[in-house]
Write a protein that holds these residues in place. Structure first.
Motif: not given
Length: 726
Positions: A591-617
């Motif tokens: 959310m901080g990256l969003n507020r400063y306009g760092f959308k590319e970096e935001l997408a990277v972190l969002f992707t990391c957490m989305y992919e991590a969730a896919g590995f958990y039961p």
């Protein structure tokens, strides 16, 4: 130099070591409703030996520390299927080869054993056995029950057992009762009612001798009720009450399903993760039916927490704002009223943790409630402002105006310990927390040489919270006509921003210190300043340096941002706050990256957490996971005793979606702004059937076209202006 421990934290270190000796509970089956929680192994058992946290919990007490099923003397281990949906679970198993009482050979995998459970204020279980042999099978089913009636703090290894007495089990008229006389004067009972009656009961074990005809099924039903007397003496729950409770739970979960169906994407896996997130948060409801808030997490933190309950309510504000409203009212009711060193309480302070078990009743722990949290008070103010931004409910602000003033007074008069203008903390309680920011383990704040921080300690992200609270409450004070108070808060926010950017900045490292302590800067590279992006306290030119730094390899693992750089002396990829990855921490950074306009970096972190969730039961993100480098391991490395589910982890994916879509609500001015919306590469479309701002709502469609994300305002109802900033 020797790594000396500051005074007063030796016991906390032993506590942490005891807690981390607990074995792996990730992947446990969890069902929960209200204050009643069941945590079992995948086969549905609560192991009697080497339990390590499994059990049936109520009001901070473990009412079942053992509950095991055996079929013909053996524990079924072949699990064919197992699942839970918040308030209910099922497990399907099969048998091992055995000879029945008639000497007939019963081959393996010829009996189906199914356990169905639901937890509407009591634990109701049905055990069904189906015979697929061509002959009648004799089956001995035994159910063993045990309870240590331990307080959750004893289960965690943080306190010794009390002098309460566990009485022998009693069996009468089809009811087995496990009994306990607490040192606090409470009588605690676990009552198990069987239907049909068992063939025999001895020492807490019920035995059923079944004769099941070919292709037929026999079933045993249990009803397990817990009692804590006094002060709460639950009456027996009859079938009519039970059915009403079940109906209410199902309706509530149906509302969750409707909310999820309101958010549709083209990614089926993400839809499941999103549903799991909101379902877990529904499971963690506490204080029903009126004063609902999110319990922090199962099993260790199944209670009201200031910081956790606030942040998780904030994370899902666009999807469920009412929990924020009731959370604010609950926390206001417990706001500090006096100076009490035992509880680290001061007037106006918002609590850290509330416990209601035997250790709390005996005053062996200060959590009655305990106030050792430096950030829950500014976060309380931020949540109130965020809630009003979405709902326009100034009536709540007026109702809580006294609490707002008390919270601000605490920040000014009690939170600034050394007159520096910074919000800092110290420990006064002999059994309190040494560190009182969100990284509250004993060794979470340190210097580059490995030495631990010394009180008073001013954590980086906490200054951001204080800055944000002043700015946002100032706007509401203006709306209420208190212009002088609003101007003072704004000016103080400006001063704090300057001081933070000056005093915390490490020029040689081009990054902010983790904290300031008695000896100066805690000069390590950590996630704390990255979280400060969320509050917008960081000057833009320094924000660019912070963002660049956190994506270097020592901070970015490939699964997310570590809590501490891998280059630091105290780094440990499995250290609770010293190198692990916390989903909620990464969501606030997003959310901080969003507020400063760092959308590319935001997408990277969002992707990391989305992919991590896919590995958990069942796509459930735990409280935290290991900070190991992704290139070394193909899956996120689990932290064995992480809470799961955990509220602010469950809220992380919804919050990251909100950051990606760029929501900026302003209900008081009937406006919704979408700030630089940008979908990650694995999301092509997002459709929101209804996003409510104040008394109006809009229907939105987001579509990724190449590197751009286009927005279509499909429709609106009410007076709402929708602005899109690209």
């Amino acid at each position: 130099m020797a790594l000396e421990q500051p005074p007063g934290i030796v016991d906390r270190r032993k506590i942490h070591e005891a807690h981390t000796r607990v074995k792996d509970i990730l992947g446990a089956l969890v069902i929960r409703d209200g204050a009643l929680t069941l945590v079992t192994a995948k086969n549905g058992d609560v192991p009697i030996e080497e339990n390590h946290g499994f059990g049936l919990y109520y009001r901070d007490c473990r009412f079942l520390s053992g509950y095991t099923l055996r079929c013909n003397g053996r524990t079924p281990t072949d699990i064919l299927s197992s699942d839970e949906k918040g308030y209910a679970s099922f497990t399907v198993m099969t048998n091992a080869r055995y000879k029945d009482e008639n000497g007939r050979q019963v081959e393996k995998e010829t009996l189906s054993i199914r356990r169905d459970r639901i937890i509407p204020g009591i634990l109701d279980e049905k055990i069904s056995i189906t015979n697929y042999n061509e002959f009648e099978a004799a089956v001995e089913l035994s159910l063993a029950f045990d309870s240590d009636f331990d307080d959750i703090f004893t289960v965690r290894g943080m306190t010794h057992p009390t002098n309460g007495r566990v009485l022998p089990p009693a069996y009468e008229k089809g009811q087995l009762t496990l009994r306990y006389l607490g040192e606090d004067g409470h009588r605690r009972n676990t009552r198990i009612i069987f239907d049909p009656l068992p063939s025999a009961v001895r020492d807490g074990e019920a035995v059923f001798n079944l004769h099941i005809k070919p292709r037929e099924q026999e079933a045993i039903r249990l009803r397990i009720q817990v009692e804590d007397m006094p002060p709460d003496t639950p009456s027996a729950v009859d079938d009519r009450q039970l059915q009403r409770r079940i109906k209410g739970i199902r309706a509530s979960y149906a509302d969750t399903m409707e909310c999820c169906s309101n958010i549709q994407t083209d990614n089926g896996i993400f839809n499941k993760i999103f549903l799991r997130s909101l379902s877990d948060l529904r499971m963690l409801y506490m204080g029903q039916p009126v004063d609902i808030f999110y319990s922090a997490g199962v099993p260790w933190y199944d209670a009201l927490f200031g910081r956790d309950s606030i942040i998780s309510a904030m994370q899902v504000m666009p999807y469920n704002p009412e929990v924020a409203r009731s959370t604010l009212r609950v926390l206001a009711g417990y706001q500090g009223r006096k100076a009490d060193d035992w509880r680290d309480e001061r007037p106006g302070k918002i609590l850290h943790e509330l416990r209601v078990g035997e250790q709390a009743n005996l005053n062996n722990i200060p959590d009655t409630p305990y106030y050792g949290s430096v950030d829950s008070t500014p976060l309380f103010l931020i949540l109130l402002a965020e809630y009003i931004d979405w709902t326009g409910d100034m009536r709540l602000f007026n109702d809580l105006s006294g609490n707002v003033d008390a919270a601000l007074k605490w920040i000014y008069e009690y939170g600034d310990l050394d007159g520096s203008g910074l919000l800092s903390y110290t420990q006064r309680s002999s059994k309190g927390l040494y560190n009182q920011s969100w990284k509250d383990s004993w060794d979470s704040m340190s210097h580059a040489d490995g030495s631990l921080a010394v009180h008073p300690i001013a954590a980086a992200e906490v200054q951001g919270y204080a800055y944000m609270a002043r700015r946002r409450i100032a706007n509401l004070l203006d709306r209420a006509g208190r212009h002088e108070d609003a101007d003072r808060l704004r000016q103080d926010a400006v001063n704090l921003r300057w001081k933070f950017n000056n005093d915390f900045w490490m020029e040689d490292r081009k990054y902010f210190a983790e904290a300031l302590d008695k000896n100066g800067q805690c000069d390590v590279i950590s996630s704390n300043p990255a979280q400060a992006l969320w509050s917008e306290i960081i000057e833009p030119e320094k924000a660019r340096l912070v963002v660049g730094r956190i994506f270097q390899k020592d901070m970015f693992s490939g699964w997310g941002i570590r809590t501490l750089s891998s280059n630091e002396k105290r780094y440990n990829p499995l250290g609770y706050h010293n190198g692990t990855i916390w989903p909620h921490d990464n969501s606030l950074i997003c959310m901080g990256l969003n507020r400063y306009g760092f959308k590319e970096e935001l997408a990277v972190l969002f992707t990391c957490m989305y992919e991590a969730a896919g590995f958990y039961p069942i796509y459930r993100l735990p409280e935290l996971f290991g900070g190991f480098q992704r290139g070394e391991y193909d899956v996120p490395i689990k932290y064995p005793v992480a809470c799961s589910p955990q509220a602010w982890s469950a809220g992380s994916i919804p919050y990251m979606l909100s950051a990606s879509l760029g929501f900026i609500p302003d209900a008081l001015n009937t406006r919704l702004t979408l700030y630089k919306p940008k979908l990650p590469p694995w999301l092509r479309t997002v459709k929101i059937g209804k996003i409510i701002v104040g008394d109006a709502y809009t229907e939105l469609e987001f579509k990724r076209e190449g590197e751009s994300t286009l927005v279509n305002v499909v429709g609106k109802r009410g007076n709402l202006e929708v602005n899109i900033v690209y």
